[in-house]
Design an enzyme around this catalytic site. Structure first.
Site, mmCIF file in Angstrom:
data_model
loop_
_atom_site.group_PDB
_atom_site.id
_atom_site.type_symbol
_atom_site.label_atom_id
_atom_site.label_comp_id
_atom_site.label_asym_id
_atom_site.label_seq_id
_atom_site.Cartn_x
_atom_site.Cartn_y
_atom_site.Cartn_z
ATOM 1 N N SER A 161 0.847 -1.191 0.000
ATOM 2 C CA SER A 161 0.000 0.000 0.000
ATOM 3 C C SER A 161 0.882 1.241 0.000
ATOM 4 O O SER A 161 2.025 1.218 0.478
ATOM 5 C CB SER A 161 -0.881 0.013 1.249
ATOM 6 N N TYR A 187 -0.289 -0.054 10.542
ATOM 7 C CA TYR A 187 -0.619 -0.511 9.191
ATOM 8 C C TYR A 187 0.530 -0.212 8.233
ATOM 9 O O TYR A 187 0.941 -1.064 7.433
ATOM 10 C CB TYR A 187 -1.902 0.170 8.721
#
Length: 317
Positions: A161, A187
């Protein structure tokens, strides 16, 4: 930092997974897609099935996987779509999946994940996002290494990501034991780990013919954001300003995964990071694109591999 000549393709951010795989024949190829029951996972699986692959949806909720498999079969006419249980945060579940796999594996799409969750830990003490997004996939890939090597030309797709730009892997405190837990930092750290895995796996497994690349799928509204509120999204857009990317459809979000999994333009290419169906350049300050130098750092990749091996010893020994 990039590795080798940058890869360019005719596809764009607007391309769909089906457009990317058009003209590619995957008949006889065996594929595993983690998190293949929803979101970009199901669209990745659909595109690969449409090209003739035998696809296994590795999912935490088999009933959801069964519905997805039936729908994929109905839209592609390919009945070689099966479902297998897999909970990446549970080492026993990963071990069972590996033990039950038989024969070669041509494509492994490490797609499943969790985003910006409240602070949680596994029974082993690992921060849940790092455990799910990285350690579980690491154990799965290393456990399936013999099957991947037997395919003689396998590919591993590591879905990362742009959030990797939020944090390197903080080796001194991966589990937030000495710093305040921050969901997005956790994350981001796990997504950097996904890229570092591609760097080191490509180096270690090159002689086995295994290519490993990482990617950013784009901004797609799926169940992955179940912990992300509309207020969170509004705040993130305000912080990013005009550089905020537009939303992609799940079909567009799956395109870069399918490109990395299948495109002949990536033959012989490993250890790289892609976005919008192109190899990404170095990250430039003030943007949310490109790849951070720390995510391609070979020393960090080697350190992470050793740490991950020690943390998943029963599965990788």
């Amino acid at each position: 930092m990039t590795i080798g000549t940058p890869v360019s393709t005719p596809f764009t951010a607007a391309s769909t997974a089906l457009e990317v795989v058009a003209g590619i024949d995957l008949t006889g190829r065996r594929v595993v897609v983690t998190g293949g029951g929803s979101g970009i996972g199901v669209e990745t699986a659909r595109a690969l099935a449409s090209a003739g692959a035998d696809v296994t949806l590795a999912v935490r909720k088999p009933e959801q996987g069964d519905r997805a498999a039936a729908e994929i079969i109905g839209t592609t006419g390919n009945d070689r779509v099966t479902v297998a249980p897999l909970d990446l945060a549970d080492p026993a579940s990963v071990a069972a999946f590996v033990a039950n796999w038989d024969g070669p594996l041509h494509i492994l799409v490490n797609n499943a994940g969790m985003m910006a969750s409240p602070e949680m830990r596994t029974p082993q003490g690992w921060e849940m996002q790092f455990a799910t997004n990285h350690l579980g996939h690491f154990a799965l890939a290393t456990g399936l290494h013999p099957a991947l090597a037997a395919a003689q030309g396998a590919r591993i797709v590591s879905v990362s990501s742009a959030a990797h730009l939020r944090s390197p892997v903080v080796f001194d405190d991966i589990n937030f034991e000495r710093r305040v837990y921050e969901p997005w930092a956790a994350y981001g750290q796990s997504k950097t780990a996904n890229i570092l895995f591609a760097v080191e796996a490509s180096r270690r497994w090159a002689d086995d013919g295994i290519l490993v690349n990482a990617l950013h799928p784009g901004a797609i509204r799926t169940n992955l954001q179940r912990y992300v509120t509309e207020d969170d999204l509004a705040r993130m857009r305000a912080q990013s300003g005009p550089a905020t990317p537009s939303w992609k459809t799940p079909e567009q979000g799956a395109a870069t995964s399918v490109l990395v999994a299948t495109s002949p333009l990536l033959d012989g290419v490993g250890g790289r990071y892609f976005e919008d169906c192109q190899q990404a350049g170095p990250h430039q300050p003030g943007t949310r694109t490109g790849v951070a130098d720390y995510a391609l750092d070979p020393e960090s990749a080697h350190r992470l591999w050793n740490l991950s091996t020690q943390s998943t010893t029963p599965l990788t020994s």
